[in-house]
Enzyme design. Sequence first.
Site, PDB file in Angstrom:
ATOM      1  N   LYS A 112       0.820  -1.209   0.000  1.00  0.00           N
ATOM      2  CA  LYS A 112       0.000   0.000   0.000  1.00  0.00           C
ATOM      3  C   LYS A 112       0.855   1.261   0.000  1.00  0.00           C
ATOM      4  O   LYS A 112       0.469   2.265  -0.582  1.00  0.00           O
ATOM      5  CB  LYS A 112      -0.945   0.017   1.215  1.00  0.00           C
ATOM      6  CG  LYS A 112      -2.148  -0.890   1.060  1.00  0.00           C
ATOM      7  CD  LYS A 112      -3.254  -0.506   2.029  1.00  0.00           C
ATOM      8  CE  LYS A 112      -4.433  -1.456   1.922  1.00  0.00           C
ATOM      9  NZ  LYS A 112      -5.421  -1.243   3.006  1.00  0.00           N
ATOM     10  N   LYS A 195      -6.627  -9.475  -8.526  1.00  0.00           N
ATOM     11  CA  LYS A 195      -7.846  -9.646  -7.740  1.00  0.00           C
ATOM     12  C   LYS A 195      -8.894  -8.614  -8.148  1.00  0.00           C
ATOM     13  O   LYS A 195      -8.554  -7.462  -8.389  1.00  0.00           O
ATOM     14  CB  LYS A 195      -7.504  -9.443  -6.252  1.00  0.00           C
ATOM     15  CG  LYS A 195      -8.081 -10.473  -5.316  1.00  0.00           C
ATOM     16  CD  LYS A 195      -7.541 -10.300  -3.910  1.00  0.00           C
ATOM     17  CE  LYS A 195      -8.258  -9.208  -3.143  1.00  0.00           C
ATOM     18  NZ  LYS A 195      -8.087  -9.329  -1.686  1.00  0.00           N
ATOM     19  N   LYS A 198     -12.443  -3.256  -5.253  1.00  0.00           N
ATOM     20  CA  LYS A 198     -13.249  -2.044  -5.326  1.00  0.00           C
ATOM     21  C   LYS A 198     -12.381  -0.814  -5.540  1.00  0.00           C
ATOM     22  O   LYS A 198     -12.888   0.250  -5.858  1.00  0.00           O
ATOM     23  CB  LYS A 198     -14.166  -1.882  -4.109  1.00  0.00           C
ATOM     24  CG  LYS A 198     -13.565  -2.119  -2.728  1.00  0.00           C
ATOM     25  CD  LYS A 198     -14.687  -2.015  -1.662  1.00  0.00           C
ATOM     26  CE  LYS A 198     -14.530  -2.944  -0.476  1.00  0.00           C
ATOM     27  NZ  LYS A 198     -13.660  -2.461   0.581  1.00  0.00           N
TER      28      LYS A 198
HETATM   29  P1  AMP Z   1     -11.345  -5.351   0.862  1.00  0.00           P
HETATM   30  O1  AMP Z   1     -12.254  -5.094  -0.296  1.00  0.00           O
HETATM   31  O2  AMP Z   1      -9.918  -5.491   0.409  1.00  0.00           O
HETATM   32  O3  AMP Z   1     -11.544  -4.397   2.007  1.00  0.00           O
HETATM   33  O4  AMP Z   1     -11.703  -6.806   1.413  1.00  0.00           O
HETATM   34  C1  AMP Z   1     -12.824  -7.082   2.217  1.00  0.00           C
HETATM   35  C2  AMP Z   1     -13.015  -8.577   2.273  1.00  0.00           C
HETATM   36  O5  AMP Z   1     -13.379  -9.101   0.990  1.00  0.00           O
HETATM   37  C3  AMP Z   1     -11.753  -9.368   2.707  1.00  0.00           C
HETATM   38  O6  AMP Z   1     -12.129 -10.464   3.507  1.00  0.00           O
HETATM   39  C4  AMP Z   1     -11.179  -9.839   1.390  1.00  0.00           C
HETATM   40  O7  AMP Z   1     -10.405 -11.015   1.538  1.00  0.00           O
HETATM   41  C5  AMP Z   1     -12.442 -10.087   0.561  1.00  0.00           C
HETATM   42  N1  AMP Z   1     -12.174  -9.877  -0.865  1.00  0.00           N
HETATM   43  C6  AMP Z   1     -11.880  -8.681  -1.461  1.00  0.00           C
HETATM   44  N2  AMP Z   1     -11.709  -8.840  -2.788  1.00  0.00           N
HETATM   45  C7  AMP Z   1     -11.882 -10.167  -3.058  1.00  0.00           C
HETATM   46  C8  AMP Z   1     -11.815 -10.971  -4.252  1.00  0.00           C
HETATM   47  N3  AMP Z   1     -11.560 -10.429  -5.448  1.00  0.00           N
HETATM   48  N4  AMP Z   1     -12.044 -12.286  -4.160  1.00  0.00           N
HETATM   49  C9  AMP Z   1     -12.322 -12.842  -2.955  1.00  0.00           C
HETATM   50  N5  AMP Z   1     -12.395 -12.164  -1.800  1.00  0.00           N
HETATM   51  C10 AMP Z   1     -12.183 -10.829  -1.839  1.00  0.00           C
END
Ligand code: AMP
Length: 334
Positions: A112, A195, A198
């Site tokens: 990050k 991945k 968002k």
């Molecule tokens: P974040 O969007 O990075 O804040 O992630 C929030 C939650 O969603 C965490 O538990 C991540 O591991 C899960 N997550 C985020 N993006 C993905 C993705 N593309 N595939 C699977 N899990 C995801």
Amino acid sequence: MARIFSGIQPTGIATLGNYLGAIRNWVALQDSDDECVFCLVDLHAITVFQDPAALREQTRQMAAVLLACGIDPARSILFHQSAVSAHARLAWIFNCVSRIGWLNRMTQFKDKAGKDREAVSTGLYVYPNLMAADIHAYHATKVPVGDDQLQHLELANDIAEKFNHDFSTAFFPRIEPLVLKESARVMSLRDGAKKMSKSDPSDQSRINLTDGADMIAAKIRRAKTDPEPLPEHVHDLSERPEARNLIGIYAAITGQKPHEVLHHFAGSGFGPFKEKLADALIAHLEPIGAKTREYLADPTSLDHILQAGARRAAAIAEPIVVEAERLVGFLPRG
Ligand code: AMP
Ligand code: TRP
């Protein structure tokens, strides 16, 4: 009965990746015997600058999405982190227990912060200490996360162990990650090696849980693929990340195994498969989008749900953090 704790940052709109990788598992965990505590981690969100109006809106939006997906505030505790001061208080104590050397090893910080490490906030650096506080403030022992968060959970165990050692206590229990299956990892629609996120600059790379039917159909139609027809066997997808991703999404959303999906589509081109995939996604996501919009139409009620959750959360965390403060040597707050 154990306690489960997990958090999600209220930044950006939740994606299909968040849904299949996290939210859907949270919903399922509500049926276990464990008590579920789910937190919108707004303190973590401001470790990188957030426009205040956008943060407010996105916190409500994430709450609405979670409720629409089936998080039930009667069975689970759902709240925003900033509303329970125990998080910040325990995080401060953990800032003084955790070691600079430990934080220097955190790969998410390195990712990050990128090249400009001197210019990021000090909050981003101590982010994992706050995450440890989130969990330990509830004596939670089970933490559902994606595999990218495992290093942070190891750190949370290291912090608890050092706290217990420094203050001659066994106050904080060990925590155990509940890692989500590999198949639940959803990749970008533009690049099968990245991945779905968002925070990706391209909206075409992701399905947002609030996307309408036309938008979902268009994004799937434009999703990157390759010229070959779909193969018969899952192992034939290993060099075809985009195809594997779309098959994985279809399998996850329809409750099948990837080999069952291939059995049905082997030999077919992507055109007909994408149509079926879009239909399945729309059928699954449209009700979620509609419910989300319903919740968002009444922000006052939404705030009340989170505030009621915060009171229940505080009732658990407050005595635990007060005891941690006593162990450290602080005088009673009175
Ligand atoms: P974040 O969007 O990075 O804040 O992630 C929030 C939650 O969603 C965490 O538990 C991540 O591991 C899960 N997550 C985020 N993006 C993905 C993705 N593309 N595939 C699977 N899990 C995801
Ligand atoms: N850092 C986690 C993520 O980005 C979110 C989070 C904050 C969290 N506090 C937590 C997850 C406590 C589990 C437990 O996904």
